[in-house]
Design a protein around this motif. Sequence first.
Motif, mmCIF file in Angstrom:
data_model
loop_
_atom_site.group_PDB
_atom_site.id
_atom_site.type_symbol
_atom_site.label_atom_id
_atom_site.label_comp_id
_atom_site.label_asym_id
_atom_site.label_seq_id
_atom_site.Cartn_x
_atom_site.Cartn_y
_atom_site.Cartn_z
ATOM 1 N N MET A 1 -24.061 9.163 -0.256
ATOM 2 C CA MET A 1 -23.179 9.012 -1.408
ATOM 3 C C MET A 1 -21.722 8.812 -0.966
ATOM 4 S SD MET A 1 -23.566 9.104 -4.777
ATOM 5 C CE MET A 1 -23.142 9.909 -6.279
ATOM 6 N N GLU A 2 -21.343 9.412 0.164
ATOM 7 C CA GLU A 2 -19.972 9.248 0.645
ATOM 8 C C GLU A 2 -19.683 7.787 0.978
ATOM 9 O OE1 GLU A 2 -17.445 11.457 0.615
ATOM 10 O OE2 GLU A 2 -18.919 12.693 -0.430
ATOM 11 N N GLU A 3 -20.650 7.106 1.562
ATOM 12 C CA GLU A 3 -20.467 5.694 1.907
ATOM 13 C C GLU A 3 -20.283 4.853 0.649
ATOM 14 O OE1 GLU A 3 -19.967 3.009 5.015
ATOM 15 O OE2 GLU A 3 -20.285 5.153 5.126
ATOM 16 N N SER A 4 -21.047 5.143 -0.383
ATOM 17 C CA SER A 4 -20.909 4.372 -1.625
ATOM 18 C C SER A 4 -19.571 4.663 -2.304
ATOM 19 C CB SER A 4 -22.088 4.618 -2.564
ATOM 20 O OG SER A 4 -22.228 5.973 -2.872
ATOM 21 N N LYS A 5 -19.053 5.876 -2.168
ATOM 22 C CA LYS A 5 -17.725 6.184 -2.716
ATOM 23 C C LYS A 5 -16.659 5.345 -2.013
ATOM 24 C CE LYS A 5 -18.289 10.944 -4.312
ATOM 25 N NZ LYS A 5 -17.796 12.320 -4.172
ATOM 26 N N LYS A 6 -16.794 5.239 -0.696
ATOM 27 C CA LYS A 6 -15.844 4.435 0.085
ATOM 28 C C LYS A 6 -15.914 2.963 -0.335
ATOM 29 C CE LYS A 6 -14.910 3.085 4.853
ATOM 30 N NZ LYS A 6 -15.405 3.158 6.227
ATOM 31 N N MET A 7 -17.129 2.459 -0.491
ATOM 32 C CA MET A 7 -17.309 1.071 -0.930
ATOM 33 C C MET A 7 -16.690 0.857 -2.304
ATOM 34 S SD MET A 7 -21.250 0.436 0.239
ATOM 35 C CE MET A 7 -21.385 -1.126 -0.597
ATOM 36 N N ALA A 8 -16.918 1.785 -3.201
ATOM 37 C CA ALA A 8 -16.382 1.674 -4.560
ATOM 38 C C ALA A 8 -14.857 1.649 -4.540
ATOM 39 C CB ALA A 8 -16.892 2.818 -5.426
ATOM 40 N N GLN A 9 -14.247 2.488 -3.726
ATOM 41 C CA GLN A 9 -12.787 2.511 -3.638
ATOM 42 C C GLN A 9 -12.241 1.183 -3.123
ATOM 43 O OE1 GLN A 9 -11.759 5.904 -1.235
ATOM 44 N NE2 GLN A 9 -12.382 7.353 -2.816
ATOM 45 N N ILE A 10 -12.887 0.626 -2.122
ATOM 46 C CA ILE A 10 -12.462 -0.671 -1.574
ATOM 47 C C ILE A 10 -12.563 -1.754 -2.650
ATOM 48 C CG2 ILE A 10 -13.054 -2.488 0.087
ATOM 49 C CD1 ILE A 10 -13.960 -0.166 1.990
ATOM 50 N N ALA A 11 -13.682 -1.762 -3.369
ATOM 51 C CA ALA A 11 -13.880 -2.766 -4.421
ATOM 52 C C ALA A 11 -12.839 -2.615 -5.526
ATOM 53 C CB ALA A 11 -15.295 -2.652 -4.995
ATOM 54 N N ILE A 12 -12.545 -1.407 -5.917
ATOM 55 C CA ILE A 12 -11.562 -1.171 -6.978
ATOM 56 C C ILE A 12 -10.173 -1.621 -6.530
ATOM 57 C CG2 ILE A 12 -10.382 0.620 -8.315
ATOM 58 C CD1 ILE A 12 -13.202 2.099 -8.213
ATOM 59 N N ASP A 13 -9.806 -1.311 -5.294
ATOM 60 C CA ASP A 13 -8.515 -1.776 -4.766
ATOM 61 C C ASP A 13 -8.430 -3.298 -4.826
ATOM 62 O OD1 ASP A 13 -7.636 0.801 -4.208
ATOM 63 O OD2 ASP A 13 -8.196 0.705 -2.084
ATOM 64 N N ALA A 14 -9.522 -3.959 -4.433
ATOM 65 C CA ALA A 14 -9.548 -5.429 -4.427
ATOM 66 C C ALA A 14 -9.429 -5.984 -5.839
ATOM 67 C CB ALA A 14 -10.829 -5.921 -3.760
ATOM 68 N N LEU A 15 -10.089 -5.334 -6.804
ATOM 69 C CA LEU A 15 -9.989 -5.771 -8.195
ATOM 70 C C LEU A 15 -8.573 -5.579 -8.723
ATOM 71 C CD1 LEU A 15 -13.354 -4.320 -9.534
ATOM 72 C CD2 LEU A 15 -12.766 -6.760 -9.374
ATOM 73 N N TYR A 83 -24.071 -4.881 -3.799
ATOM 74 C CA TYR A 83 -23.853 -4.321 -2.466
ATOM 75 C C TYR A 83 -24.753 -3.111 -2.245
ATOM 76 C CZ TYR A 83 -19.900 -7.360 -1.596
ATOM 77 O OH TYR A 83 -19.120 -8.471 -1.372
ATOM 78 N N LYS A 84 -25.940 -3.170 -2.779
ATOM 79 C CA LYS A 84 -26.973 -2.135 -2.703
ATOM 80 C C LYS A 84 -26.561 -0.854 -3.416
ATOM 81 C CE LYS A 84 -28.663 -4.069 1.592
ATOM 82 N NZ LYS A 84 -27.596 -4.630 2.387
ATOM 83 N N ASP A 85 -25.691 -0.047 -2.812
ATOM 84 C CA ASP A 85 -25.302 1.227 -3.425
ATOM 85 C C ASP A 85 -24.216 1.077 -4.478
ATOM 86 O OD1 ASP A 85 -27.132 2.607 -1.871
ATOM 87 O OD2 ASP A 85 -25.682 3.039 -0.291
ATOM 88 N N VAL A 86 -23.528 -0.053 -4.451
ATOM 89 C CA VAL A 86 -22.470 -0.329 -5.412
ATOM 90 C C VAL A 86 -22.703 -1.726 -5.977
ATOM 91 C CG1 VAL A 86 -19.993 -0.685 -5.720
ATOM 92 C CG2 VAL A 86 -20.791 1.140 -4.219
#
Length: 118
Positions: A1-15, A83-86
């Motif tokens: 779950m920690e990895e998916s949180k990191k992915m989500a944060q990156i995606a949100i920053d990009a958006l 992105y699988k988890d996100v």
Amino acid sequence: MEESKKMAQIAIDALEDKKAENISILDISGISVLADYFIIANGNNRNQVQAMADSVEEALGRAGYEPKQIEGYQTANWILMDYKDVIVHVFGKEDRGFYDLERIWRDGKPVTREDLQR
């Protein structure tokens, strides 16, 4: 779950970098095996929607995450980025209202950016 949180944060920053509107984060891990998070956002026109998707793909790619699948880029009404988890959903404004994923996935838990950083 920690990895998916990191992915989500990156995606949100990009958006946010491309001025995405109404960014919504849903934790669906408790109700679906599809992913941990849905990120839903919209833009005002086709060019912005595509720029938002490009930004997400570039940012996650730099971080080492490759998409399983991207659909809808050409029409840019609804770009789905798996992105699988996100899973990132980038909509045009009218299409977001029409599909209303927040209502369909209302059993998911709305989370904030701050929740992702915990």
